[in-house]
Design a protein around this motif. Structure first.
Motif, PDB file in Angstrom:
ATOM      1  N   CYS A 108       0.859  -1.191   0.000  1.00 31.13           N
ATOM      2  CA  CYS A 108       0.000   0.000   0.000  1.00 31.13           C
ATOM      3  C   CYS A 108       0.893   1.239   0.000  1.00 31.13           C
ATOM      4  O   CYS A 108       1.257   1.767   1.055  1.00 31.13           O
ATOM      5  CB  CYS A 108      -0.930  -0.003   1.210  1.00 31.13           C
ATOM      6  N   ALA A 109       1.261   1.687  -1.188  1.00 30.09           N
ATOM      7  CA  ALA A 109       2.142   2.842  -1.367  1.00 30.09           C
ATOM      8  C   ALA A 109       1.994   3.277  -2.824  1.00 30.09           C
ATOM      9  O   ALA A 109       1.293   2.623  -3.606  1.00 30.09           O
ATOM     10  CB  ALA A 109       3.592   2.481  -1.048  1.00 30.09           C
ATOM     11  N   GLY A 149      10.529   3.614  -7.682  1.00 29.89           N
ATOM     12  CA  GLY A 149      11.294   3.729  -6.447  1.00 29.89           C
ATOM     13  C   GLY A 149      10.781   2.849  -5.328  1.00 29.89           C
ATOM     14  O   GLY A 149      11.540   2.509  -4.405  1.00 29.89           O
ATOM     15  N   LYS A 150       9.507   2.482  -5.359  1.00 31.32           N
ATOM     16  CA  LYS A 150       8.931   1.628  -4.313  1.00 31.32           C
ATOM     17  C   LYS A 150       9.100   0.138  -4.608  1.00 31.32           C
ATOM     18  O   LYS A 150       8.744  -0.696  -3.785  1.00 31.32           O
ATOM     19  CB  LYS A 150       7.445   1.947  -4.137  1.00 31.32           C
ATOM     20  N   LEU A 172      -2.465  -5.021  -4.264  1.00 34.69           N
ATOM     21  CA  LEU A 172      -1.625  -3.887  -4.641  1.00 34.69           C
ATOM     22  C   LEU A 172      -2.497  -2.640  -4.549  1.00 34.69           C
ATOM     23  O   LEU A 172      -3.488  -2.504  -5.272  1.00 34.69           O
ATOM     24  CB  LEU A 172      -1.109  -4.082  -6.064  1.00 34.69           C
ATOM     25  N   ALA A 173      -2.152  -1.734  -3.621  1.00 38.27           N
ATOM     26  CA  ALA A 173      -2.966  -0.537  -3.399  1.00 38.27           C
ATOM     27  C   ALA A 173      -2.076   0.692  -3.464  1.00 38.27           C
ATOM     28  O   ALA A 173      -0.895   0.647  -3.119  1.00 38.27           O
ATOM     29  CB  ALA A 173      -3.664  -0.601  -2.039  1.00 38.27           C
ATOM     30  N   CYS A 180      -5.507  -7.659   6.487  1.00 38.88           N
ATOM     31  CA  CYS A 180      -4.408  -8.403   5.879  1.00 38.88           C
ATOM     32  C   CYS A 180      -3.544  -9.071   6.948  1.00 38.88           C
ATOM     33  O   CYS A 180      -3.698  -8.816   8.140  1.00 38.88           O
ATOM     34  CB  CYS A 180      -3.558  -7.463   5.012  1.00 38.88           C
ATOM     35  N   ASP A 181      -2.614  -9.919   6.491  1.00 38.06           N
ATOM     36  CA  ASP A 181      -1.783 -10.685   7.408  1.00 38.06           C
ATOM     37  C   ASP A 181      -0.318 -10.241   7.396  1.00 38.06           C
ATOM     38  O   ASP A 181       0.383 -10.416   8.395  1.00 38.06           O
ATOM     39  CB  ASP A 181      -1.858 -12.172   7.049  1.00 38.06           C
ATOM     40  N   VAL A 182       0.154  -9.689   6.297  1.00 41.94           N
ATOM     41  CA  VAL A 182       1.530  -9.217   6.183  1.00 41.94           C
ATOM     42  C   VAL A 182       1.530  -7.986   5.290  1.00 41.94           C
ATOM     43  O   VAL A 182       0.807  -7.936   4.280  1.00 41.94           O
ATOM     44  CB  VAL A 182       2.461 -10.296   5.576  1.00 41.94           C
ATOM     45  N   TYR A 183       2.345  -7.000   5.664  1.00 45.29           N
ATOM     46  CA  TYR A 183       2.528  -5.803   4.845  1.00 45.29           C
ATOM     47  C   TYR A 183       3.933  -5.834   4.246  1.00 45.29           C
ATOM     48  O   TYR A 183       4.917  -6.105   4.953  1.00 45.29           O
ATOM     49  CB  TYR A 183       2.364  -4.536   5.685  1.00 45.29           C
ATOM     50  N   VAL A 184       4.048  -5.547   2.953  1.00 44.77           N
ATOM     51  CA  VAL A 184       5.334  -5.585   2.264  1.00 44.77           C
ATOM     52  C   VAL A 184       5.599  -4.233   1.612  1.00 44.77           C
ATOM     53  O   VAL A 184       4.758  -3.712   0.866  1.00 44.77           O
ATOM     54  CB  VAL A 184       5.355  -6.684   1.180  1.00 44.77           C
ATOM     55  N   LEU A 185       6.774  -3.653   1.899  1.00 44.58           N
ATOM     56  CA  LEU A 185       7.227  -2.463   1.179  1.00 44.58           C
ATOM     57  C   LEU A 185       8.660  -2.736   0.713  1.00 44.58           C
ATOM     58  O   LEU A 185       9.593  -2.664   1.499  1.00 44.58           O
ATOM     59  CB  LEU A 185       7.184  -1.210   2.055  1.00 44.58           C
ATOM     60  N   PRO A 186       8.847  -3.038  -0.576  1.00 42.99           N
ATOM     61  CA  PRO A 186      10.177  -3.422  -1.066  1.00 42.99           C
ATOM     62  C   PRO A 186      11.122  -2.252  -1.310  1.00 42.99           C
ATOM     63  O   PRO A 186      12.260  -2.468  -1.726  1.00 42.99           O
ATOM     64  CB  PRO A 186       9.869  -4.129  -2.402  1.00 42.99           C
TER      65      PRO A 186
END
Length: 398
Positions: A203-204, A209-210, A233-234, A276-282
């Motif tokens: 969520c970004a 860049g993300k 994907l938000a 949700c169960d996991v948040y991912v920001l790569p």
């Protein structure tokens, strides 16, 4: 006390992300403490003839964005009306707080505030560092270095950000440096999933860049163990990459597991985080992601890169997993997938969830951040009053 917060852009879909959200949070927190705080920004993408007079309950002066240099995207928008109104607005404020970037809004306003002798606080959000870009270098010479040297306070998120910002003006000294982390409003802890498929969230802003491609690339690794897992994907598609991400998922044979839901308002973000169960920001270079803080605030475990600003706090608290990441490394996605798998284990997820919620509550509440900011404002005004026309010697704060 009246504080004027100047940020580049506000849109209905929150295209500018973190800096605007931080500015709004600070304004809201200051107002809760009895101060006057007003947001000043460009507005774009609104259907109404008149721009809103408030944003999320914060009084706002929005001016219609003019895209004068489209190829520079957000750095190439401005408003003659805002620049014309700036002197009057600056004179009305006790403190001018500019969320600074190399653009045609915040930099001209900061230059004007310095020239007018107004108490000036700059917050750089990890966006000001040495650059090899010739256009950016010209901007530095024409004004950025000057305002960094003249500022009464320059706020940084991490010691590394302070070092990079100082390097822009070196060998000359920058204005007094103070650390101010981002903060969030405490939230009730999310409830565990009740039989729904495992759900993983990004969520970004959807932009290069993300690294949303690393999020999508992690899907096959997770589906091997959890074939019913869902991936969301938000965020605003500011890099025009959402279609590419859906196509990438299709090419990997996992298109059925990915949903793009577009931009969300703040309430929508919190609601989605809870489901949700996991948040991912790569993202490799995020200085201090607000979206990660919001995930922590509801007790959602996170997967972030080791180079992100919050990585040390997440690791120390056990609030998620860190992954090694580098530009164009084909193994990024696999490492993210494995970290997600670890956090989808029920026991590990429960432990990380509790740790995440405690970390946000104990270290990153908006009330604590506002207390630090008000102390900085008081120091700026006191030094101004006692020093008169002579600028005090900057004191470096780690």
């Amino acid at each position: 006390m009246k504080a004027l917060h100047i940020v580049t852009l506000h849109t209905p879909t929150h295209d500018f992300g973190g800096p605007t959200r931080v500015a709004l949070n600070l304004c809201r927190g200051l107002r809760a403490q009895g101060d006057q705080a007003v947001l000043v920004a460009l507005g774009d993408g609104f259907q109404e003839k008149r721009l809103p007079r408030s944003v999320d309950g914060v009084p706002a002066r929005l001016f219609q964005a003019r895209h004068v240099l489209p190829r520079f995207e957000v750095s190439g928008i401005t408003s003659p009306a805002l620049l014309a109104a700036a002197p009057r607005m600056l004179r009305s404020a006790d403190v001018v707080h500019v969320h600074l970037m190399r653009d045609l809004v915040t930099l001209p306003v900061a230059m004007l505030a310095a020239r007018m002798g107004r108490p000036l606080v700059l917050q750089t959000h990890g966006m000001i560092d040495p650059t090899q870009n010739r256009v950016a270098q010209a901007v530095d010479v024409l004004g950025l270095r000057r305002v960094l040297k003249k500022a009464d306070a320059v706020l940084h998120l991490t010691p590394r950000e302070r070092e990079l910002t100082e390097a822009v003006v070196a060998p000359e000294p920058m204005g007094p440096a103070y650390r101010l982390v981002n903060g969030v409003t405490p939230q009730p802890m999310r409830a565990p999933g009740d039989g729904r498929p495992p759900t993983v969230l990004y969520c970004a802003r959807v932009q290069e860049g993300k690294r949303p491609q690393d999020f999508v690339g992690a899907i096959p690794t997770v589906l091997e163990k959890y074939p019913d897992a869902r991936f969301v994907l938000a965020g605003p598609d500011t890099g025009a990459l959402a279609g590419d991400m859906l196509a990438l998922a299709g090419s990997l044979g996992v298109g059925h597991a990915l949903e793009y839901i577009g931009a969300l308002d703040h309430a929508g973000v919190l609601e989605r985080l809870r489901s949700c169960d996991v948040y991912v920001l790569p993202s490799i270079k995020d200085a201090f992601s607000v979206s990660v803080l919001e995930a922590l605030s509801v007790g959602l475990p996170v997967v972030v890169t080791r180079t992100s600003g919050l990585a040390p706090d997440v690791a120390a608290a056990g609030a998620g997993r860190l992954v090694d990441s580098a530009p164009d490394d084909p193994d990024n996605a696999v490492r993210i997938g494995r970290a997600v798998l670890e956090l989808l284990d029920p026991a590990a997820n429960a432990a990380a969830s509790r740790a995440a919620w405690r970390l946000a509550r104990d270290s990153f509440t908006l009330d604590a951040v506002i207390g630090s900011l008000r102390e900085t404002y008081a120091t700026v005004l006191r030094d101004r009053f006692t020093a008169g026309p002579v600028r005090p010697t900057p004191t470096r704060v780690p």
